[in-house]
Design a protein around this motif. Structure first.
Motif, short mmCIF file in Angstrom:
data_model
loop_
_atom_site.label_atom_id
_atom_site.label_comp_id
_atom_site.label_asym_id
_atom_site.label_seq_id
_atom_site.Cartn_x
_atom_site.Cartn_y
_atom_site.Cartn_z
N ARG A 1 -7.13 3.85 4.71
CA ARG A 1 -6.02 2.92 4.46
C ARG A 1 -6.13 1.68 5.35
NH1 ARG A 1 0.31 4.77 3.81
NH2 ARG A 1 1.11 2.76 3.14
N VAL B 1 -8.96 5.70 -4.70
CA VAL B 1 -8.18 4.48 -4.48
C VAL B 1 -7.98 3.76 -5.82
CG1 VAL B 1 -8.12 2.26 -3.30
CG2 VAL B 1 -9.20 4.24 -2.19
N ALA C 1 -2.60 -1.30 -3.29
CA ALA C 1 -3.56 -0.20 -3.14
C ALA C 1 -2.79 1.11 -3.10
CB ALA C 1 -4.37 -0.38 -1.86
N ARG D 1 -9.61 -5.30 4.34
CA ARG D 1 -10.38 -6.01 3.30
C ARG D 1 -9.45 -6.76 2.34
NH1 ARG D 1 -15.91 -4.18 2.65
NH2 ARG D 1 -16.24 -2.33 3.90
N LEU E 1 -9.14 -0.49 4.17
CA LEU E 1 -8.82 -1.13 2.89
C LEU E 1 -7.82 -2.27 3.11
CD1 LEU E 1 -9.57 -0.42 -0.03
CD2 LEU E 1 -7.54 0.99 -0.14
N THR F 1 0.86 -1.19 0.00
CA THR F 1 0.00 0.00 0.00
C THR F 1 0.89 1.24 0.00
OG1 THR F 1 -0.16 0.12 2.41
CG2 THR F 1 -1.85 -1.16 1.30
N TYR G 1 -16.91 -0.57 -1.95
CA TYR G 1 -16.92 0.87 -1.67
C TYR G 1 -17.70 1.64 -2.75
CZ TYR G 1 -13.01 0.02 1.57
OH TYR G 1 -12.22 -0.41 2.59
#
Ligand code: AMP
Ligand code: MN
Length: 328
Positions: free
Chosen positions: A313, A275, A263, A319, A316, A228, A292
């Protein structure tokens, strides 16, 4: 009556009935959006339809040299009065009518051209083909269906659409069909060397500086499977960058060995996080984007989430961790 088909003929038949058409694509347009719009504008002119391209956001700097890119009008909204001067709206690459970020487009009949999964067919005519590698390839097929010989400029724009959406013919959508269309485009005057130098060697200095800012936030999780990265308003400011400078940063973490999902979170305005999700193999990041309210493809999807950057963040990451866990 609405018509939905994967055949370019239906789109051409509808275009022939129009006189003035507004062409648009999704907010934060990419190569497939811009390339398809420009190629389409040329086709419309051949068919005697006056085109105008309107996008909510400007083209990223790496697309700034495409033939005809200056004809694109960038506007935050289109008034009802302006809309009523058109007798058709053509959306390209928009799996929902909210994607252009321009309101009230449905005041006019819509021709919806798209290759995303799960496009609901919101148009009067829907030319939808989820097996197509790029919307630009679908527009290319429309030239054939209309019997119009594309100019080298149209071939170039279609090639930009196809080559960027297939990651330079490296992604899973780089099918035989993609290569066949590419061969036709090159025969019609597209130059892969030229396009590659535009797309890969014409970045703005600020987008490269922004990459530096983003890389400082790179975090690897789940034994290196999840990467990320985030850019906040301060990062944009330090890099002297604009939102369009963050379009292709997401490709960098994807290149790390062992990474299966990426991400990239982009916060330009307070409280709004855009995103970009990417994955390798069968891992379906569209399912996370959909949770989302976003969408996209299995390996490239996106969404806009309202909230604080850190909180988005964290949510996400949870998930994506769960998704990786399910598919280990
Ligand atoms: P991006 O990360 O912006 O390059 O987007 C990757 C893919 O996800 C593209 O196919 C987009 O059309 C799709 N996508 C991005 N943002 C959204 C959104 N807010 N809603 C639906 N689809 C999106
Ligand atoms: Mn596309």
């Amino acid at each position: 009556m609405t018509v939905t088909s994967d055949s370019p003929e239906v789109a051409v038949v509808r275009l022939r009935r129009a006189r003035r058409a507004l062409i648009t694509s999704h907010a934060s347009p990419d190569g497939d959006a811009i390339g398809s719009e420009l190629a389409l504008a040329e086709l419309l002119e051949h068919l005697g339809v006056a085109p105008e391209i309107v996008n909510r956001d400007p083209a990223p700097s790496y697309l700034g040299q495409l033939p005809g890119v200056d004809r694109i009008r960038v506007a935050p909204r289109v008034t009802d009065e302006e809309l009523d001067r058109f007798d058709l709206v053509v959306t390209v690459e928009c799996p929902g009518l909210n994607r252009p970020g321009l309101d009230r487009l449905d005041r006019r009949p819509i021709l919806n051209i798209d290759h995303h999964l799960a496009n609901p067919g919101y148009g009067e005519v829907n030319y939808l083909d989820e097996h197509s590698p790029a919307a630009g390839e679908m527009v290319w097929k429309m030239f054939g269906a209309a019997g119009v010989v594309p100019s080298p400029a149209a071939a170039t724009n279609a090639f930009v659409a196809l080559s960027t959406d297939t990651g330079d013919f490296r992604f899973t959508n780089a099918t035989g069909r993609a290569f066949r269309a590419a061969a036709e485009m090159v025969d019609a005057g597209a130059s892969p060397a030229q396009v590659s130098s535009w797309v890969h060697e014409s970045r703005s200095a600020s987008s490269v500086r922004l990459l530096g800012e983003a890389l400082k936030t790179l975090t690897l999780g789940r034994n290196g499977e999840l990467a990320t990265m985030a850019v906040d308003p301060e990062a944009y400011r330090r890099a002297g960058a604009l939102p369009q400078d963050s379009e292709d940063l997401v490709t960098v973490p994807r290149s790390i060995a062992g990474v299966r999902a990426v991400a990239l979170l982009k916060q330009w305005q307070p409280g709004v996080v855009r995103v970009s999700l990417r994955s390798k193999g069968d891992l379906d990041v569209r399912s996370v984007a959909s949770a989302y309210g976003g969408g996209g493809h299995t390996n490239a999807a996106g969404c806009t989430v309202h909230g604080d950057l850190g909180a988005v963040r964290a949510d996400l990451t949870r998930r994506l961790d769960a998704l990786l866990e399910e598919t280990t």
